[in-house]
Design an enzyme around this catalytic site. Sequence first.
Site, PDB file in Angstrom:
ATOM      1  CG  HIS A 106      -2.071   0.818   1.225  1.00  0.00           C
ATOM      2  ND1 HIS A 106      -2.024   2.177   1.064  1.00  0.00           N
ATOM      3  CD2 HIS A 106      -3.382   0.502   1.333  1.00  0.00           C
ATOM      4  CE1 HIS A 106      -3.259   2.651   1.093  1.00  0.00           C
ATOM      5  NE2 HIS A 106      -4.105   1.678   1.235  1.00  0.00           N
TER       6      HIS A 106
ATOM      7  N   GLY B 175       0.352  -5.044   1.883  1.00  0.00           N
ATOM      8  CA  GLY B 175      -0.848  -5.317   1.094  1.00  0.00           C
ATOM      9  C   GLY B 175      -0.526  -6.025  -0.214  1.00  0.00           C
TER      10      GLY B 175
ATOM     11  CE1 TYR C 121      -3.285  -5.815   5.431  1.00  0.00           C
ATOM     12  CE2 TYR C 121      -4.869  -7.571   5.083  1.00  0.00           C
ATOM     13  CZ  TYR C 121      -3.898  -6.716   4.594  1.00  0.00           C
ATOM     14  OH  TYR C 121      -3.567  -6.772   3.269  1.00  0.00           O
TER      15      TYR C 121
HETATM   16  C1  LCV Z   1       5.056   4.837  -0.068  1.00  0.00           C
HETATM   17  C2  LCV Z   1       7.197   4.036  -0.298  1.00  0.00           C
HETATM   18  C3  LCV Z   1       6.796   2.754   0.095  1.00  0.00           C
HETATM   19  C4  LCV Z   1       5.418   2.566   0.422  1.00  0.00           C
HETATM   20  N1  LCV Z   1       4.581   3.631   0.325  1.00  0.00           N
HETATM   21  O1  LCV Z   1      14.005   1.767  -1.193  1.00  0.00           O
HETATM   22  O2  LCV Z   1      -0.099  -4.358   5.012  1.00  0.00           O
HETATM   23  S1  LCV Z   1      -0.255  -3.110   5.702  1.00  0.00           S
HETATM   24  O3  LCV Z   1      -1.360  -3.081   6.628  1.00  0.00           O
HETATM   25  O4  LCV Z   1       1.004  -2.738   6.336  1.00  0.00           O
HETATM   26  C5  LCV Z   1      -0.538  -1.907   4.462  1.00  0.00           C
HETATM   27  C6  LCV Z   1      -1.020  -0.623   5.061  1.00  0.00           C
HETATM   28  C7  LCV Z   1       0.672  -1.739   3.628  1.00  0.00           C
HETATM   29  O5  LCV Z   1       0.870  -2.411   2.619  1.00  0.00           O
HETATM   30  O6  LCV Z   1       1.589  -0.757   4.081  1.00  0.00           O
HETATM   31  C8  LCV Z   1       2.809  -0.668   3.318  1.00  0.00           C
HETATM   32  C9  LCV Z   1       3.741  -1.746   3.871  1.00  0.00           C
HETATM   33  N2  LCV Z   1       5.054  -1.676   3.156  1.00  0.00           N
HETATM   34  C10 LCV Z   1       6.206  -1.590   3.819  1.00  0.00           C
HETATM   35  O7  LCV Z   1       6.293  -1.589   5.051  1.00  0.00           O
HETATM   36  C11 LCV Z   1       7.451  -1.514   2.952  1.00  0.00           C
HETATM   37  C12 LCV Z   1       8.013  -0.091   3.076  1.00  0.00           C
HETATM   38  N3  LCV Z   1       9.190   0.067   2.201  1.00  0.00           N
HETATM   39  C13 LCV Z   1      10.399  -0.462   2.559  1.00  0.00           C
HETATM   40  O8  LCV Z   1      10.595  -1.126   3.575  1.00  0.00           O
HETATM   41  C14 LCV Z   1      11.511  -0.193   1.586  1.00  0.00           C
HETATM   42  O9  LCV Z   1      11.096   0.880   0.743  1.00  0.00           O
HETATM   43  C15 LCV Z   1      11.798  -1.427   0.694  1.00  0.00           C
HETATM   44  C16 LCV Z   1      12.467  -2.518   1.568  1.00  0.00           C
HETATM   45  C17 LCV Z   1      10.501  -1.946   0.061  1.00  0.00           C
HETATM   46  C18 LCV Z   1      12.762  -0.996  -0.431  1.00  0.00           C
HETATM   47  O10 LCV Z   1      13.881  -0.380   0.157  1.00  0.00           O
HETATM   48  P1  LCV Z   1      14.859   0.480  -0.778  1.00  0.00           P
HETATM   49  O11 LCV Z   1      15.991   0.901   0.073  1.00  0.00           O
HETATM   50  O12 LCV Z   1      15.106  -0.244  -2.045  1.00  0.00           O
HETATM   51  P2  LCV Z   1      13.613   3.017  -0.260  1.00  0.00           P
HETATM   52  O13 LCV Z   1      13.156   2.548   1.060  1.00  0.00           O
HETATM   53  O14 LCV Z   1      14.696   4.019  -0.350  1.00  0.00           O
HETATM   54  O15 LCV Z   1      12.304   3.533  -1.046  1.00  0.00           O
HETATM   55  C19 LCV Z   1      12.426   4.310  -2.221  1.00  0.00           C
HETATM   56  C20 LCV Z   1      11.359   5.361  -2.113  1.00  0.00           C
HETATM   57  O16 LCV Z   1      10.074   4.701  -2.134  1.00  0.00           O
HETATM   58  C21 LCV Z   1       9.361   5.072  -0.979  1.00  0.00           C
HETATM   59  C22 LCV Z   1      10.408   5.407   0.070  1.00  0.00           C
HETATM   60  O17 LCV Z   1       9.848   6.255   1.048  1.00  0.00           O
HETATM   61  C23 LCV Z   1      11.448   6.115  -0.787  1.00  0.00           C
HETATM   62  O18 LCV Z   1      10.974   7.419  -1.041  1.00  0.00           O
HETATM   63  P3  LCV Z   1      12.046   8.646  -1.071  1.00  0.00           P
HETATM   64  O19 LCV Z   1      12.922   8.334  -2.258  1.00  0.00           O
HETATM   65  O20 LCV Z   1      11.166   9.848  -1.245  1.00  0.00           O
HETATM   66  O21 LCV Z   1      12.771   8.573   0.250  1.00  0.00           O
HETATM   67  N4  LCV Z   1       8.520   3.951  -0.546  1.00  0.00           N
HETATM   68  C24 LCV Z   1       8.923   2.698  -0.319  1.00  0.00           C
HETATM   69  N5  LCV Z   1       7.879   1.939   0.089  1.00  0.00           N
HETATM   70  N6  LCV Z   1       4.909   1.376   0.790  1.00  0.00           N
HETATM   71  N7  LCV Z   1       6.360   5.085  -0.383  1.00  0.00           N
END
Ligand code: LCV
Length: 261
Positions: A62, A106, A136
Site C-alpha cells: 500500500h 498489502g 488489518y
Molecule cells: C510509499 C514508499 C513505500 C510505500 N509507500 O528503497 O499491510 S499493511 O497493513 O502494512 C498496508 C497498510 C501496507 O501495505 O503498508 C505498506 C507496507 N510496506 C512496507 O512496510 C514496505 C516499506 N518500504 C520499505 O521497507 C523499503 O522501501 C523497501 C524494503 C521496500 C525498499 O527499500 P529500498 O531501500 O530499495 P527506499 O526505502 O529508499 O524507497 C524508495 C522510495 O520509495 C518510498 C520510500 O519512502 C522512498 O521514497 P524517497 O525516495 O522519497 O525517500 N517507498 C517505499 N515503500 N509502501 N512510499
Amino acid sequence: MLLLAIADNIGTITLDRDHRRNAFCEEMVQGFTAALESFRSAGVRCVVLRAKPGSTVWSAGHDIDELPAAGLDPLAWRDPMRKLIREIELFPAPVIAMIEGSVWGGACETVFACDLIVAASDATFAATPARLNVPYNVGGLLTFLNAAPLNIAKEMLFTADPLSVERLCSLGVINKVVDKAELEAVTFAMAHRIAANAPLSIAVMKEQLRILAGAHTMSPEDFERIQGLRRVVYNSQDYAEGIRAFKEKRKPNFKQFPKFP
Ligand code: LCV
Ligand code: LCV
C-alpha cells in the site's frame, strides 16, 4: 505506472513505479481497473501480473503516503488496495502472480488473492500491518487464511518478518519456485496451458471457488465488535506514530497496550 500487453489470449500487467518501489497508489489501482476491463473485452483467458525483469522489490505494498490520518479506517471497503483485490478475485479468468524480489504488506495479500503464484527462488514475502500498527481488515485476513495455514499467517502477521518462497512453497502457499532465469518461461507455459482450456468452465469454477472460500458465517455482533476493536487501533497515537516513523525513516516507538478482553 503499469505496462500492458496482450499476446496469445494472455494479458500481462507489469508494475512500473520504481521510484516508489511499485507501491500501490490510487492512480495505479485505477490503471489496474482499466487494464482488466480492456483484457475482459479482448477475451483474455489468463492474466500474468509481474514486476519488471530484474526487480529487487516486486511491490512495497500500500502507498503509505495515501494511508489516512488517525481516525479513519485505513483499509475500508473503498480503499484502493481493497478494490484491487476484489477486481483480481472477480476477474473471469485466472490471474498468475509472477514474483521476483521482495513483496511487502498489502502486496502480499494482492499476490495471495491471485489464482496461482510462480516465484523466483530469491523472492520473499513480508506482511507488515504490525510494523505500522495498521489494523488489518476482516476480508484481508481471510485472504491470508485461505492462502496459508493459520500458524503461518500468524507468524507472517505477528513477526512482520520476510518469509522465503522456498518455505512458503513447501507449505503449499506458492505453486512453483524456479530459478529466476526460468521464471518467465515457466509462468507463461502455465498461462498457455490455461488459455488452451475451456474459458467458460474455468471462469465458472474460479467464481465458485471464490464464493466457497469466502463462505464464512459471522454474527452481526461479532462483526461490530471487530470493527470497534479496529477503530481503537486506527484512532490510536501508535497508528499516527507508525506512519510518522516510516516518513521520518526511523524505527517506530509504539507505547500503547490493548485495554480490551
Ligand atoms: C510509499 C514508499 C513505500 C510505500 N509507500 O528503497 O499491510 S499493511 O497493513 O502494512 C498496508 C497498510 C501496507 O501495505 O503498508 C505498506 C507496507 N510496506 C512496507 O512496510 C514496505 C516499506 N518500504 C520499505 O521497507 C523499503 O522501501 C523497501 C524494503 C521496500 C525498499 O527499500 P529500498 O531501500 O530499495 P527506499 O526505502 O529508499 O524507497 C524508495 C522510495 O520509495 C518510498 C520510500 O519512502 C522512498 O521514497 P524517497 O525516495 O522519497 O525517500 N517507498 C517505499 N515503500 N509502501 N512510499
Ligand atoms: C467415455 C471413454 C472415456 C470416458 N467416457 O484408451 O471432471 S470432468 O468435469 O471433466 C467430468 C465431466 C469427467 O470426468 O469427464 C471425463 C474426463 N476424462 C477424460 O478426459 C479422459 C478421457 N479419456 C482419455 O483421455 C483416454 O481414454 C485415456 C488416456 C484415459 C486412456 O487412453 P487409451 O488410449 O488407453 P482410449 O482413449 O482408446 O479409450 C478406450 C475407449 O474408451 C473410451 C474411448 O472413447 C475409447 O472408446 P472407443 O474404443 O470406442 O474409441 N473412453 C475413454 N475415456 N471418460 N468413454
